[in-house]
Design an enzyme around this catalytic site. Structure first.
Site, short mmCIF file in Angstrom:
data_model
loop_
_atom_site.label_atom_id
_atom_site.label_comp_id
_atom_site.label_asym_id
_atom_site.label_seq_id
_atom_site.Cartn_x
_atom_site.Cartn_y
_atom_site.Cartn_z
CE1 TYR A 1 -3.85 -2.29 0.48
CE2 TYR A 1 -2.39 -3.42 2.00
CZ TYR A 1 -3.54 -3.40 1.23
OH TYR A 1 -4.37 -4.50 1.21
CB SER A 2 0.79 4.36 -2.00
OG SER A 2 1.18 3.82 -3.21
CB CYS B 1 -0.57 7.03 -8.70
SG CYS B 1 -0.51 5.69 -7.50
CD GLU C 1 3.54 3.35 -7.10
OE1 GLU C 1 4.78 3.51 -7.02
OE2 GLU C 1 2.77 3.60 -6.18
CE1 TYR D 1 -4.62 0.60 -7.59
CE2 TYR D 1 -2.55 1.79 -7.79
CZ TYR D 1 -3.86 1.74 -7.37
OH TYR D 1 -4.40 2.82 -6.72
#
Ligand code: A2P
Length: 399
Positions: free
Chosen positions: A198-199, A357, A397, A399
């Site tokens: 987790y960021s 992101c 980044e 996902y």
């Protein structure tokens, strides 16, 4: 012709042959001979379990390849091959979505491994990050000091702001880094649960300035073991944390750096950290910050309330809503096109850093928007993108 692939590799120059990766890999993809430890491309499923236990970071190497390097080739290496030039856009499309489906764990892969010209580069003026201080065998134990819902109770998404306090344990993070969370218990096969990443959503000096704590932005995923564990944490619960991770998706310290951020949903986490850092330390920085933020509706947008209060002089905000009844579906890339002049001014400045992101799906749309905006402003996007990546000014980044 084969579609380009991501391949997981071990750097023979750094590996100390401790065997940790081979012991950790749940699918026996790591093996070795007298010369090298290597990863079998037929077996590796990108679970990332091996990344955090590796004491040297040699395990965290990736190439986008047209054809996988064989085990024999890897056994023969004295150093890693350079990244070959191939069609990266196609490579991105061939990403391992199955892994990305559960929680945020594919972020490391996306960050480090899908860049034009090879591995991502950190901004020149970024602080040096600490990485891999804690792993599954030696996790940091944090105490939950808060767990707050960020989205409206009526929203589709349950997104949480979770604060973890490290007490006396040293756990240094920089804005843009991630941490791993180990959910307790075992899976149906009796194996420990995978570490999920987790960021960090807070600034380096803590969620509360000077406190030894961090904040995470976590969305509850249906069936997601770790996200449900984190979203259900209560105050005073103890949590096993690994990391920190990430050495490139970092914020430039240069006060003159402009920061252009594009995110959807929980992809806002690192940008909250960036904004907080600037607000605390460089409120009057000459560099500008601009955010494009996509969500279904305002009620679904994490940090919507606090974000409204961030002054425009510090952060220029552009929201894009896709599911507001009676309004056209708008994505971040549409908002970017609608504010093309502002974006072009940023792109035309050598001090601008771009960060994407969030959902993988937005990547191509945002890239197309950048290309269109550049075309309209007399800029050469493909050349600019390559130059920005090379100088650590373009970061993805997803996902
Ligand atoms: P959509 O309404 O089409 O799902 P989520 O709420 O699932 O985390 O998504 C965050 C936002 O990202 C939503 O507004 C979602 O729109 C939007 N989104 C989905 N796909 C894309 C895409 N390919 N490009 C940009 N935004 C997208």
């Amino acid at each position: 012709m084969n579609a380009p692939l991501k391949q997981h590799l071990i750097d023979p120059e750094i590996c100390i042959r401790c065997n940790t990766c081979e012991e950790t890999c749940p699918v026996d993809a790591v093996t070795h001979d007298d010369n090298n430890y290597v990863v079998d491309p037929e077996k590796c499923n990108f679970c990332l379990d091996c990344i955090s236990p590796c004491p040297t970071g040699s395990i965290d190497n990736w190439r986008v390849v047209a054809k996988s390097y064989s085990l024999d080739e890897q056994f023969s290496w004295e150093e890693l091959p350079v990244q070959e030039q191939i069609d990266i856009a196609a490579a991105a499309e061939s990403g391992d979505d199955s892994e990305a489906a559960d929680d945020d764990a594919a972020r490391l892969i996306a960050e480090a491994h899908l860049g034009v010209g090879g591995k991502s580069v950190a901004p020149a003026s970024a602080s040096k990050p600490k990485i891999n201080l804690y792993n599954r065998g030696n996790p940091a134990v944090a105490t939950v000091s808060g767990n707050f819902r960020l989205t409206d109770v009526a929203a589709d998404n349950d997104v949480r702001h979770v604060i973890l306090d490290f007490g006396p344990h040293v756990f240094p993070v920089l804005e843009g880094q991630s941490v791993g969370i180990i959910a307790p218990g075992t899976d149906a096969q009796g194996q420990p649960h995978k570490i999920r990443l987790y960021s960090v959503a807070s600034a380096r000096d803590g969620e509360k300035p000077g406190a030894n704590n961090i904040a995470l932005t976590v969305k509850r995923e249906t069936g997601g073991v770790c996200s449900n564990y984190v979203c259900d944490l209560a105050k005073a619960d103890k949590v096993q944390v690994t990391g920190p991770f990430g050495a490139t998706f970092l914020m430039p310290d240069d006060p003159g750096a402009n920061i252009l951020m594009v995110c959807t949903g929980t992809g806002s986490a690192p940008f909250r950290g960036f904004t907080e850092r600037r607000r605390r330390t460089l409120r009057d920085a000459p560099g500008r910050m601009m955010l494009f933020f996509g969500a279904r509706r305002p009620e679904e947008l994490p940090y919507f309330g606090p974000l409204q209060k961030v002054p425009d002089g510090l952060l220029r905000k552009h929201f894009a809503y896709s599911r507001v009844p009676g309004e056209p579906k708008t994505y971040v890339q549409d908002r970017m096109r609608a504010t093309a002049n502002e974006v072009a001014i940023f792109l035309n400045n050598e001090k601008t850093h771009v960060y994407l992101c969030g959902l993988k799906g937005m990547e191509s749309g945002v890239e197309e928007a950048f290309a269109d905006i550049c075309r309209g402003a007399g800029l050469d996007w493909p050349a600019l993108r390559v130059a920005m990546r090379g100088s650590g000014r373009y970061h993805v980044e997803t996902y």
